[in-house]
Design a protein around this motif. Structure first.
Motif, PDB file in Angstrom:
ATOM      1  N   LYS A   6       0.835  -1.206   0.000  1.00 17.25           N
ATOM      2  CA  LYS A   6       0.000   0.000   0.000  1.00 17.25           C
ATOM      3  C   LYS A   6       0.870   1.257   0.000  1.00 17.25           C
ATOM      4  CE  LYS A   6      -3.929   1.887   2.519  1.00 17.25           C
ATOM      5  NZ  LYS A   6      -4.817   1.716   3.679  1.00 17.25           N
ATOM      6  N   ALA A  10       1.133   4.198  -2.850  1.00 18.76           N
ATOM      7  CA  ALA A  10       0.954   5.605  -2.487  1.00 18.76           C
ATOM      8  C   ALA A  10       2.131   6.445  -2.983  1.00 18.76           C
ATOM      9  CB  ALA A  10       0.805   5.749  -0.965  1.00 18.76           C
ATOM     10  N   GLU A  13       1.675   6.944  -6.690  1.00 16.32           N
ATOM     11  CA  GLU A  13       0.556   7.861  -6.915  1.00 16.32           C
ATOM     12  C   GLU A  13       0.964   9.295  -6.600  1.00 16.32           C
ATOM     13  OE1 GLU A  13      -3.870   8.710  -5.120  1.00 16.32           O
ATOM     14  OE2 GLU A  13      -3.112   6.667  -5.040  1.00 16.32           O
ATOM     15  N   TYR A  58      -0.421  11.557   1.377  1.00 14.08           N
ATOM     16  CA  TYR A  58      -0.024  10.182   1.101  1.00 14.08           C
ATOM     17  C   TYR A  58       0.829   9.682   2.262  1.00 14.08           C
ATOM     18  CZ  TYR A  58      -1.135  11.770  -3.612  1.00 14.08           C
ATOM     19  OH  TYR A  58      -1.761  12.313  -4.707  1.00 14.08           O
ATOM     20  N   VAL A  60       3.702   6.913   2.664  1.00 14.42           N
ATOM     21  CA  VAL A  60       4.551   6.069   1.830  1.00 14.42           C
ATOM     22  C   VAL A  60       5.543   5.303   2.691  1.00 14.42           C
ATOM     23  CG1 VAL A  60       4.325   7.646  -0.125  1.00 14.42           C
ATOM     24  CG2 VAL A  60       6.265   7.874   1.392  1.00 14.42           C
TER      25      VAL A  60
END
Length: 72
Positions: A6, A10, A13, A58, A60
């Motif tokens: 995940k 992120a 993205e 986000y 990360v």
């Protein structure tokens, strides 16, 4: 192909969004403001906040580095 975590998704993205926002602002006919803020979180993560008219947040993955050892 390996599964992305995940935090890795992120990160990708956030990078894509940052590039898109930069291009949008560069092509904008006028002044613009773009700011990035990063904070260390627990468990090898960082919070990345992109400010550009609104906030994009986000979380990360961040590989923690071990502190260098002193030679004795």
């Amino acid at each position: 192909m390996a599964q992305m975590t995940k935090g890795e998704r992120a990160k990708h993205e956030a990078q894509r969004n940052l590039e898109r926002l930069f291009n949008d602002l560069l092509n904008h006919n006028g002044f613009a403001d773009l700011r990035i803020e990063m904070r260390l979180l627990k468990r090898g993560q960082k919070e990345v906040i992109i400010y550009c008219g609104k906030q994009y947040r986000y979380v990360v993955d961040y590989p923690q580095q071990e502190a260098p050892t002193k030679p004795e």
